[in-house]
Motif scaffolding. Sequence first.
Motif, PDB file in Angstrom:
ATOM      1  N   THR A  34       8.257   3.566   2.201  1.00  0.00           N
ATOM      2  CA  THR A  34       9.678   3.219   2.277  1.00  0.00           C
ATOM      3  C   THR A  34      10.535   4.470   2.075  1.00  0.00           C
ATOM      4  OG1 THR A  34       9.742   2.721  -0.086  1.00  0.00           O
ATOM      5  CG2 THR A  34       9.288   0.870   1.424  1.00  0.00           C
ATOM      6  N   SER A  35      11.762   4.389   2.546  1.00  0.00           N
ATOM      7  CA  SER A  35      12.662   5.540   2.429  1.00  0.00           C
ATOM      8  C   SER A  35      12.914   5.905   0.970  1.00  0.00           C
ATOM      9  CB  SER A  35      13.977   5.267   3.159  1.00  0.00           C
ATOM     10  OG  SER A  35      14.643   4.163   2.587  1.00  0.00           O
ATOM     11  N   ASP A  36      12.946   4.906   0.083  1.00  0.00           N
ATOM     12  CA  ASP A  36      13.187   5.230  -1.327  1.00  0.00           C
ATOM     13  C   ASP A  36      12.022   6.008  -1.932  1.00  0.00           C
ATOM     14  OD1 ASP A  36      11.849   2.677  -1.095  1.00  0.00           O
ATOM     15  OD2 ASP A  36      12.231   2.320  -3.217  1.00  0.00           O
ATOM     16  N   LYS A  37      10.822   5.848  -1.389  1.00  0.00           N
ATOM     17  CA  LYS A  37       9.684   6.631  -1.889  1.00  0.00           C
ATOM     18  C   LYS A  37       9.791   8.096  -1.436  1.00  0.00           C
ATOM     19  CE  LYS A  37       6.512   2.867  -2.655  1.00  0.00           C
ATOM     20  NZ  LYS A  37       5.208   2.275  -2.380  1.00  0.00           N
ATOM     21  N   ILE A  38      10.189   8.314  -0.190  1.00  0.00           N
ATOM     22  CA  ILE A  38      10.421   9.689   0.273  1.00  0.00           C
ATOM     23  C   ILE A  38      11.562  10.298  -0.541  1.00  0.00           C
ATOM     24  CG2 ILE A  38      11.207  11.146   2.194  1.00  0.00           C
ATOM     25  CD1 ILE A  38       8.390  10.232   2.684  1.00  0.00           C
ATOM     26  N   GLN A  91      19.649   8.645   1.900  1.00  0.00           N
ATOM     27  CA  GLN A  91      19.773   8.969   3.321  1.00  0.00           C
ATOM     28  C   GLN A  91      19.626  10.458   3.608  1.00  0.00           C
ATOM     29  OE1 GLN A  91      23.226   7.431   5.331  1.00  0.00           O
ATOM     30  NE2 GLN A  91      22.987   5.415   4.421  1.00  0.00           N
ATOM     31  N   SER A  92      20.365  11.293   2.873  1.00  0.00           N
ATOM     32  CA  SER A  92      20.283  12.735   3.146  1.00  0.00           C
ATOM     33  C   SER A  92      20.869  13.531   1.993  1.00  0.00           C
ATOM     34  CB  SER A  92      21.035  13.088   4.429  1.00  0.00           C
ATOM     35  OG  SER A  92      22.422  12.890   4.255  1.00  0.00           O
ATOM     36  N   TYR A  93      20.454  14.779   1.947  1.00  0.00           N
ATOM     37  CA  TYR A  93      21.100  15.723   1.052  1.00  0.00           C
ATOM     38  C   TYR A  93      20.946  17.125   1.627  1.00  0.00           C
ATOM     39  CZ  TYR A  93      16.562  17.034  -1.115  1.00  0.00           C
ATOM     40  OH  TYR A  93      15.283  17.474  -1.352  1.00  0.00           O
ATOM     41  N   SER A 109      16.849  14.617   5.610  1.00  0.00           N
ATOM     42  CA  SER A 109      17.454  13.327   5.961  1.00  0.00           C
ATOM     43  C   SER A 109      16.389  12.292   6.286  1.00  0.00           C
ATOM     44  CB  SER A 109      18.424  13.498   7.130  1.00  0.00           C
ATOM     45  OG  SER A 109      17.779  14.092   8.231  1.00  0.00           O
ATOM     46  N   LEU A 110      16.775  11.035   6.105  1.00  0.00           N
ATOM     47  CA  LEU A 110      15.902   9.881   6.313  1.00  0.00           C
ATOM     48  C   LEU A 110      16.529   8.909   7.296  1.00  0.00           C
ATOM     49  CD1 LEU A 110      15.330   9.110   2.544  1.00  0.00           C
ATOM     50  CD2 LEU A 110      13.565   9.908   4.098  1.00  0.00           C
ATOM     51  N   GLU A 111      15.676   8.235   8.045  1.00  0.00           N
ATOM     52  CA  GLU A 111      16.137   7.179   8.941  1.00  0.00           C
ATOM     53  C   GLU A 111      15.010   6.156   9.063  1.00  0.00           C
ATOM     54  OE1 GLU A 111      18.016   6.579  13.412  1.00  0.00           O
ATOM     55  OE2 GLU A 111      17.172   8.521  12.850  1.00  0.00           O
ATOM     56  N   VAL A 112      15.360   4.885   8.971  1.00  0.00           N
ATOM     57  CA  VAL A 112      14.373   3.822   9.123  1.00  0.00           C
ATOM     58  C   VAL A 112      14.587   3.172  10.479  1.00  0.00           C
ATOM     59  CG1 VAL A 112      13.497   1.649   8.205  1.00  0.00           C
ATOM     60  CG2 VAL A 112      14.289   3.432   6.635  1.00  0.00           C
ATOM     61  N   LYS A 113      13.505   3.153  11.284  1.00  0.00           N
ATOM     62  CA  LYS A 113      13.550   2.531  12.611  1.00  0.00           C
ATOM     63  C   LYS A 113      12.264   1.758  12.821  1.00  0.00           C
ATOM     64  CE  LYS A 113      14.292   6.456  14.852  1.00  0.00           C
ATOM     65  NZ  LYS A 113      14.492   7.442  15.906  1.00  0.00           N
TER      66      LYS A 113
END
Length: 159
Positions: A34-38, A91-93, A109-113
């Motif tokens: 999941t994005s929260d893990k990254i 999302q990003s920093y 940066s992160l994106e979920v698709k």
Amino acid sequence: MKQLFLIISTFFVMQAQAQQTNYHFSHTDSTQATSDKIWAVWTDVPNWKQWDKGLKEATLEGDFIVGTKGKLIPDKGPKSKFVISEVVPNQSYTFKTKIPFGWLIIKRSLEVKEGKTFFTHDVEFTGLLKKILGKRLGVNYKKMLPDVMADIKKIAESK
């Protein structure tokens, strides 16, 4: 419609790859994590050394927010200071460190698709010496970036 999407996506990927230089480049990977893990891996500054090859130590002087400063100590070379310049939680920093006559800017940066998390690491040298520093430092950084991203993925997927 799906074929049109693939054609357009391929065009933009090719454009992004074609524009890569030694002083401005990026790498994107995907994971089932999941994005929260990254995000947790990326914002755990003291543990950057687990996946950032060549980094001996990293510290942060406060919370992970805009304006917070930190230090990077590489295995080789002088230590440097950085400052977090942008944060969009989960999302990003972006953080930047001063280099002669410019900045080294790192954006993650992160994106979920479609159920996958895509994560991107963007590196940019700016200023008068960007091409020289890109040639001296960027070449190796660019070369090891896929392995760095694979390590991030492995850590996130094991959480």
